[in-house]
Design a protein around this motif. Structure first.
Motif, mmCIF file in Angstrom:
data_model
loop_
_atom_site.group_PDB
_atom_site.id
_atom_site.type_symbol
_atom_site.label_atom_id
_atom_site.label_comp_id
_atom_site.label_asym_id
_atom_site.label_seq_id
_atom_site.Cartn_x
_atom_site.Cartn_y
_atom_site.Cartn_z
ATOM 1 N N GLN A 147 0.836 -1.211 0.000
ATOM 2 C CA GLN A 147 0.000 0.000 0.000
ATOM 3 C C GLN A 147 0.868 1.257 0.000
ATOM 4 O O GLN A 147 0.562 2.249 -0.651
ATOM 5 N N ARG A 148 1.967 1.200 0.747
ATOM 6 C CA ARG A 148 2.873 2.365 0.793
ATOM 7 C C ARG A 148 3.559 2.565 -0.557
ATOM 8 O O ARG A 148 3.790 3.701 -0.995
ATOM 9 N N PHE A 149 3.875 1.461 -1.223
ATOM 10 C CA PHE A 149 4.465 1.516 -2.571
ATOM 11 C C PHE A 149 3.484 2.246 -3.508
ATOM 12 O O PHE A 149 3.878 3.148 -4.249
ATOM 13 N N ALA A 196 7.262 10.244 0.877
ATOM 14 C CA ALA A 196 7.249 9.214 -0.176
ATOM 15 C C ALA A 196 8.571 8.451 -0.079
ATOM 16 O O ALA A 196 9.597 9.023 0.301
ATOM 17 N N LYS A 197 8.533 7.182 -0.418
ATOM 18 C CA LYS A 197 9.782 6.393 -0.354
ATOM 19 C C LYS A 197 10.396 6.395 -1.753
ATOM 20 O O LYS A 197 10.202 5.483 -2.552
ATOM 21 N N THR A 198 11.121 7.474 -2.051
ATOM 22 C CA THR A 198 11.692 7.636 -3.395
ATOM 23 C C THR A 198 13.098 7.048 -3.439
ATOM 24 O O THR A 198 13.734 6.840 -2.400
ATOM 25 N N SER A 254 15.629 8.609 -4.326
ATOM 26 C CA SER A 254 16.619 9.671 -4.082
ATOM 27 C C SER A 254 17.079 9.606 -2.624
ATOM 28 O O SER A 254 16.606 10.377 -1.786
ATOM 29 N N TYR A 255 17.973 8.688 -2.330
ATOM 30 C CA TYR A 255 18.409 8.469 -0.952
ATOM 31 C C TYR A 255 19.825 8.983 -0.686
ATOM 32 O O TYR A 255 20.416 8.634 0.329
ATOM 33 N N ALA A 256 20.353 9.836 -1.585
ATOM 34 C CA ALA A 256 21.724 10.324 -1.358
ATOM 35 C C ALA A 256 21.813 11.086 -0.036
ATOM 36 O O ALA A 256 22.785 10.943 0.712
ATOM 37 N N LEU A 302 11.403 14.154 13.844
ATOM 38 C CA LEU A 302 10.791 13.572 12.645
ATOM 39 C C LEU A 302 11.013 12.064 12.606
ATOM 40 O O LEU A 302 10.220 11.299 13.127
ATOM 41 N N GLU A 303 12.109 11.631 11.999
ATOM 42 C CA GLU A 303 12.390 10.206 11.807
ATOM 43 C C GLU A 303 13.886 10.048 11.635
ATOM 44 O O GLU A 303 14.618 11.036 11.538
ATOM 45 N N GLY A 304 14.344 8.789 11.539
ATOM 46 C CA GLY A 304 15.730 8.542 11.160
ATOM 47 C C GLY A 304 15.826 8.528 9.642
ATOM 48 O O GLY A 304 14.805 8.526 8.948
ATOM 49 N N THR A 358 16.674 6.068 7.854
ATOM 50 C CA THR A 358 16.158 4.772 7.375
ATOM 51 C C THR A 358 15.276 4.127 8.441
ATOM 52 O O THR A 358 15.151 2.906 8.488
ATOM 53 N N SER A 359 14.677 4.927 9.299
ATOM 54 C CA SER A 359 13.940 4.333 10.422
ATOM 55 C C SER A 359 12.930 5.326 10.992
ATOM 56 O O SER A 359 13.008 6.524 10.718
ATOM 57 N N ASN A 360 12.012 4.816 11.788
ATOM 58 C CA ASN A 360 11.121 5.677 12.568
ATOM 59 C C ASN A 360 11.585 5.703 14.018
ATOM 60 O O ASN A 360 12.265 4.785 14.487
ATOM 61 N N VAL A 361 11.204 6.751 14.707
ATOM 62 C CA VAL A 361 11.574 6.931 16.110
ATOM 63 C C VAL A 361 10.405 6.481 16.981
ATOM 64 O O VAL A 361 9.266 6.890 16.758
ATOM 65 N N GLY A 390 5.733 4.204 8.864
ATOM 66 C CA GLY A 390 6.578 3.022 9.058
ATOM 67 C C GLY A 390 5.805 1.740 9.317
ATOM 68 O O GLY A 390 4.913 1.706 10.168
ATOM 69 N N THR A 391 6.184 0.704 8.607
ATOM 70 C CA THR A 391 5.526 -0.595 8.815
ATOM 71 C C THR A 391 6.007 -1.229 10.128
ATOM 72 O O THR A 391 5.228 -1.869 10.826
ATOM 73 N N THR A 392 7.278 -1.047 10.448
ATOM 74 C CA THR A 392 7.801 -1.657 11.681
ATOM 75 C C THR A 392 7.212 -0.963 12.902
ATOM 76 O O THR A 392 6.850 -1.625 13.887
ATOM 77 N N GLN A 393 7.097 0.357 12.829
ATOM 78 C CA GLN A 393 6.514 1.105 13.948
ATOM 79 C C GLN A 393 5.115 0.583 14.271
ATOM 80 O O GLN A 393 4.758 0.395 15.445
ATOM 81 N N SER A 397 12.890 -0.183 12.043
ATOM 82 C CA SER A 397 12.788 -0.260 10.571
ATOM 83 C C SER A 397 12.755 -1.723 10.155
ATOM 84 O O SER A 397 13.177 -2.610 10.907
ATOM 85 N N SER A 398 12.282 -1.931 8.933
ATOM 86 C CA SER A 398 12.356 -3.268 8.357
ATOM 87 C C SER A 398 13.829 -3.670 8.284
ATOM 88 O O SER A 398 14.717 -2.822 8.239
ATOM 89 N N VAL A 399 14.080 -4.940 8.275
ATOM 90 C CA VAL A 399 15.388 -5.562 8.096
ATOM 91 C C VAL A 399 16.281 -5.423 9.334
ATOM 92 O O VAL A 399 16.614 -6.417 9.962
HETATM 93 N N1 PLP Z 1 11.747 6.357 7.527
HETATM 94 C C1 PLP Z 1 12.579 6.271 6.475
HETATM 95 C C2 PLP Z 1 13.106 7.520 5.852
HETATM 96 C C3 PLP Z 1 12.952 5.002 5.963
HETATM 97 O O1 PLP Z 1 13.772 4.913 4.914
HETATM 98 C C4 PLP Z 1 12.435 3.835 6.586
HETATM 99 C C5 PLP Z 1 12.760 2.498 6.097
HETATM 100 O O2 PLP Z 1 13.505 2.268 5.211
HETATM 101 C C6 PLP Z 1 11.585 3.986 7.682
HETATM 102 C C7 PLP Z 1 11.241 5.261 8.117
HETATM 103 C C8 PLP Z 1 11.031 2.773 8.388
HETATM 104 O O3 PLP Z 1 10.033 2.155 7.620
HETATM 105 P P1 PLP Z 1 9.738 0.609 7.716
HETATM 106 O O4 PLP Z 1 9.566 0.272 9.153
HETATM 107 O O5 PLP Z 1 8.489 0.411 6.949
HETATM 108 O O6 PLP Z 1 10.915 -0.107 7.130
#
Ligand code: PLP
Length: 296
Positions: free
Chosen positions: A68-70, A164-166, A168-170, A197-199, A201-204, A224-227, A261-263
């Motif tokens: 759904q997020r995709f 959005a999960k784009t 562009s992650y530089a 806000l967030e990390g 690659t992660s949520n707080v 975040g799905t993991t959150q 975060s996932s993974v």
């Molecule tokens: N915020 C950002 C910017 C991320 O890149 C990610 C995961 O890659 C997350 C939050 C955590 O999301 P999820 O738990 O769905 O992996």
């Protein structure tokens, strides 16, 4: 069985033409061979979207939430809608082909394709996960970095695509280098007007008493799905959960803070801007065991 699997989608979106008329919906391809054109807008502009999905004991976790997020990211970028049934099938087939193991992950990528062509490029890449046992046990030190946007950027300037999960992650990588320069492992972004806000690659997530909290919603951060699953776990233990517009003071005063975060799953925050803080080792270990074994 392979350690890595790649599947290329022939028609990532039903709203755009297939790459090859009449071909199979997806085909496995050689991971080591080049597959994407140098003219693809993913390569030239980072113009596309992705998801990173944990696979625990052969099961994709939070799978529907990721899909759904995709789709939501695609809408935010005005990309053709991903054909979720096909993506679901390709992800499951890639996992099926992958060497079995307790932790793996899958990346789904959809790009705007070659400029002017109108057909998105799509692939699914599955691989075994790295060993995260050390960081899950030891946690991470973080620095707070200004993201440069106000907390209401998603409402005022949706074209900036915050949330959005784009591809562009530089910037999401450069901040790790800045953290390392400051002697830390990871980052928590703060808005220009001072909200957590967030990390990159992660949520707080943080705990205050018997309540687990996370910033949001509507802050231009990833949903975040993991959150969501961390909150499910907390609620199963009788803890309450909630959303809170938080400042760094809320984090400093919290009983425990995690990046989730996932993974990589949940890692405890051991210090913020050089100030050591309490960690809940037992809760973190139990939470990660639960997340690893999740069936959905
Ligand atoms: N915020 C950002 C910017 C991320 O890149 C990610 C995961 O890659 C997350 C939050 C955590 O999301 P999820 O738990 O769905 O992996």
């Amino acid at each position: 069985m392979p350690h890595e699997v790649l599947a290329l989608l022939n028609q990532p979106s039903a709203d755009a033409a297939p790459h090859t008329e009449g071909a199979a919906p997806f085909a496995f391809a050689d991971v080591a061979a080049p597959q994407v054109s140098v003219l693809d807008l993913a390569a030239t502009r980072g113009d596309g979207i992705f998801e990173g999905i944990s696979v625990g004991y052969g099961k994709p976790q939070a799978f529907e939430h990721h899909l759904q997020r995709f789709a939501r990211s695609a809408r935010m970028l005005d990309l053709p809608a991903p054909d979720l049934a096909l993506w679901r099938q390709a992800v499951l087939a890639a996992i099926e082909k992958l060497e079995p193991g307790d932790e793996a992950w899958v990346k789904t990528v959809m790009t705007r394709g070659v400029e002017g062509d109108g057909r998105p490029t799509g692939w699914v890449y599955a691989t075994r996960s790295a060993d995260f046992s050390r960081v899950r046990a030891d946690g991470v030190s973080v620095v707070l970095l200004d993201r440069g946007y106000r907390h209401d950027v998603a409402q005022t300037s949706p074209w900036l695509l915050q949330g959005a999960k784009t591809l562009s992650y530089a910037v999401n990588r450069s901040v790790f280098r800045e953290a390392n320069r400051r002697g830390a492992d990871d980052v928590i972004f703060v808005s220009s007007d001072g909200y957590v806000l967030e990390g990159p690659t992660s949520n707080v997530v943080y705990r205050r008493g018997n309540t687990l909290l996370t910033p949001g919603p509507g802050l231009g951060i990833l949903d975040g799905t993991t959150q969501v699953n961390v909150f499910r776990y907390a609620e199963s233990l009788g803890l309450t959960t909630g959303l809170e517009l938080a400042t760094p003071v809320h984090l400093a005063e919290a009983d425990a803070v995690w990046l989730v975060s996932s993974v990589r799953l949940a890692v405890a925050v051991t210090a913020i801007d050089g100030i050591a803080r309490e960690v809940d080792t037992e809760f973190t270990a139990d939470l990660n065991a639960w997340l690893k074994a999740l069936e959905q």
